[in-house]
Design an enzyme around this catalytic site. Structure first.
Site, PDB file in Angstrom:
ATOM      1  N   HIS A  65     -27.506  35.123-107.774  1.00 50.27           N
ATOM      2  CA  HIS A  65     -28.442  35.808-108.773  1.00 50.27           C
ATOM      3  C   HIS A  65     -27.430  37.013-109.363  1.00 50.27           C
ATOM      4  O   HIS A  65     -26.896  37.713-108.755  1.00 50.27           O
ATOM      5  CB  HIS A  65     -29.509  36.536-107.953  1.00 50.27           C
ATOM      6  CG  HIS A  65     -30.693  37.365-109.011  1.00 50.27           C
ATOM      7  ND1 HIS A  65     -31.764  37.096-108.779  1.00 50.27           N
ATOM      8  CD2 HIS A  65     -30.263  38.095-109.923  1.00 50.27           C
ATOM      9  CE1 HIS A  65     -32.509  38.041-109.807  1.00 50.27           C
ATOM     10  NE2 HIS A  65     -31.305  38.584-110.288  1.00 50.27           N
TER      11      HIS A  65
ATOM     12  N   HIS B  86     -25.281  39.329-110.653  1.00 52.71           N
ATOM     13  CA  HIS B  86     -25.257  40.892-110.487  1.00 52.71           C
ATOM     14  C   HIS B  86     -23.850  41.576-110.799  1.00 52.71           C
ATOM     15  O   HIS B  86     -22.559  40.963-110.787  1.00 52.71           O
ATOM     16  CB  HIS B  86     -25.564  41.035-108.878  1.00 52.71           C
ATOM     17  CG  HIS B  86     -24.475  40.268-108.104  1.00 52.71           C
ATOM     18  ND1 HIS B  86     -24.808  39.132-107.732  1.00 52.71           N
ATOM     19  CD2 HIS B  86     -23.517  40.816-107.266  1.00 52.71           C
ATOM     20  CE1 HIS B  86     -23.724  38.511-106.742  1.00 52.71           C
ATOM     21  NE2 HIS B  86     -22.902  39.476-106.601  1.00 52.71           N
TER      22      HIS B  86
ATOM     23  N   THR C  94     -21.566  35.314-103.397  1.00 58.86           N
ATOM     24  CA  THR C  94     -22.298  34.903-102.128  1.00 58.86           C
ATOM     25  C   THR C  94     -23.829  34.897-102.548  1.00 58.86           C
ATOM     26  O   THR C  94     -24.574  34.179-101.892  1.00 58.86           O
ATOM     27  CB  THR C  94     -22.077  35.747-101.037  1.00 58.86           C
ATOM     28  OG1 THR C  94     -22.165  37.008-101.247  1.00 58.86           O
ATOM     29  CG2 THR C  94     -20.617  35.574-100.422  1.00 58.86           C
TER      30      THR C  94
ATOM     31  N   GLY D 168     -15.681  34.085-104.825  1.00 59.01           N
ATOM     32  CA  GLY D 168     -16.168  34.699-103.570  1.00 59.01           C
ATOM     33  C   GLY D 168     -17.749  34.982-103.827  1.00 59.01           C
ATOM     34  O   GLY D 168     -18.345  35.803-103.041  1.00 59.01           O
TER      35      GLY D 168
ATOM     36  N   CYS E  83     -34.284  33.737-103.017  1.00 53.54           N
ATOM     37  CA  CYS E  83     -33.235  34.546-103.525  1.00 53.54           C
ATOM     38  C   CYS E  83     -33.492  36.130-102.882  1.00 53.54           C
ATOM     39  O   CYS E  83     -34.443  36.683-103.184  1.00 53.54           O
ATOM     40  CB  CYS E  83     -33.202  34.664-105.077  1.00 53.54           C
ATOM     41  SG  CYS E  83     -32.082  35.722-105.764  1.00 53.54           S
TER      42      CYS E  83
ATOM     43  N   HIS F  51     -33.890  36.035-113.113  1.00 50.50           N
ATOM     44  CA  HIS F  51     -33.124  35.464-111.929  1.00 50.50           C
ATOM     45  C   HIS F  51     -32.277  34.113-112.799  1.00 50.50           C
ATOM     46  O   HIS F  51     -32.708  33.449-113.477  1.00 50.50           O
ATOM     47  CB  HIS F  51     -33.821  34.648-110.945  1.00 50.50           C
ATOM     48  CG  HIS F  51     -32.987  33.592-110.267  1.00 50.50           C
ATOM     49  ND1 HIS F  51     -32.557  34.317-109.003  1.00 50.50           N
ATOM     50  CD2 HIS F  51     -32.639  32.528-110.415  1.00 50.50           C
ATOM     51  CE1 HIS F  51     -31.853  33.384-108.593  1.00 50.50           C
ATOM     52  NE2 HIS F  51     -31.734  32.292-109.186  1.00 50.50           N
TER      53      HIS F  51
HETATM   54  P1  5GP Z   1     -20.963  38.668-104.289  1.00 51.28           P
HETATM   55  O1  5GP Z   1     -20.075  38.355-103.547  1.00 51.28           O
HETATM   56  O2  5GP Z   1     -22.054  37.520-104.402  1.00 51.28           O
HETATM   57  O3  5GP Z   1     -20.417  38.870-105.655  1.00 51.28           O
HETATM   58  O4  5GP Z   1     -21.585  39.976-103.832  1.00 51.28           O
HETATM   59  C1  5GP Z   1     -22.877  39.915-103.070  1.00 51.28           C
HETATM   60  C2  5GP Z   1     -23.015  41.389-102.706  1.00 51.28           C
HETATM   61  O5  5GP Z   1     -24.543  41.672-102.118  1.00 51.28           O
HETATM   62  C3  5GP Z   1     -22.125  41.681-101.389  1.00 51.28           C
HETATM   63  O6  5GP Z   1     -21.363  42.793-101.772  1.00 51.28           O
HETATM   64  C4  5GP Z   1     -23.080  41.991-100.301  1.00 51.28           C
HETATM   65  O7  5GP Z   1     -22.488  43.190 -99.442  1.00 51.28           O
HETATM   66  C5  5GP Z   1     -24.395  42.380-101.092  1.00 51.28           C
HETATM   67  N1  5GP Z   1     -25.686  42.065-100.173  1.00 51.28           N
HETATM   68  C6  5GP Z   1     -25.671  41.002 -99.811  1.00 51.28           C
HETATM   69  N2  5GP Z   1     -27.136  40.918 -99.164  1.00 51.28           N
HETATM   70  C7  5GP Z   1     -27.562  42.299 -99.583  1.00 51.28           C
HETATM   71  C8  5GP Z   1     -28.990  42.848 -98.985  1.00 51.28           C
HETATM   72  O8  5GP Z   1     -29.638  42.385 -98.580  1.00 51.28           O
HETATM   73  N3  5GP Z   1     -28.706  44.097 -99.570  1.00 51.28           N
HETATM   74  C9  5GP Z   1     -27.937  44.746-100.312  1.00 51.28           C
HETATM   75  N4  5GP Z   1     -28.108  46.134-100.569  1.00 51.28           N
HETATM   76  N5  5GP Z   1     -26.679  44.321-100.493  1.00 51.28           N
HETATM   77  C10 5GP Z   1     -26.679  43.066-100.301  1.00 51.28           C
HETATM   78 ZN    ZN Z   2     -32.818  35.801-107.864  1.00 55.76          ZN
END
Ligand code: 5GP
Ligand code: ZN
Length: 112
Positions: free
Chosen positions: A97, A99, A94, A92, A4, A46
């Site tokens: 975990h 957040h 991605t 969406g 993760c 997690h």
């Molecule tokens: P989700 O689409 O899952 O709600 O948002 C995941 C977010 O994590 C995205 O906005 C993406 O830009 C951010 N993200 C993905 N990988 C990384 C990373 O390695 N570092 C940081 N700071 N943000 C990340």
């Molecule tokens: Zn995690």
């Protein structure tokens, strides 16, 4: 969890621009911001989905919302902010975990 990306950020194995950390959450800048201020608030425990809520996690989430509210000025969010949690494919999500996206720093358009 082994594979993760947010667990690796929490462990310090992947660099991030951290703006806050305590024993149960970390807040760092999103690598691909969609607003002038785009932070990610991540519980250190997690779990993947908002739908995996239980009483302990609800308490954690409640404390987290309180902390974000108390920190709003020093996070640059005194004019307002938006919190977003994406759940699953249609939203969406991605990173699997949980957040909270913290968006602000400018007027935010409303949309889907
Ligand atoms: P989700 O689409 O899952 O709600 O948002 C995941 C977010 O994590 C995205 O906005 C993406 O830009 C951010 N993200 C993905 N990988 C990384 C990373 O390695 N570092 C940081 N700071 N943000 C990340
Ligand atoms: Zn995690």
């Amino acid at each position: 969890m082994n594979d993760c990306i947010f667990c690796k950020i929490i462990a310090g194995e992947i660099p991030s621009a951290k703006v806050y950390e305590d024993d149960e959450i970390v807040i760092f800048k999103d690598i691909s911001p969609v607003a002038k201020i785009h932070l990610l608030c991540v519980p250190k425990e997690h779990f993947a989905y908002l739908s995996e809520m239980n009483a302990a996690r609800a308490d954690l989430l409640g404390r987290t919302l309180e902390k974000i509210g108390k920190m709003k000025d020093r996070l640059g969010l005194s004019e307002g902010y938006r919190l977003v949690i994406n759940q699953g494919e249609n939203a969406g999500q991605t990173v699997h975990h949980l957040h909270i996206h913290i968006l602000g720093g400018e007027p935010l358009p409303w949309g889907k």
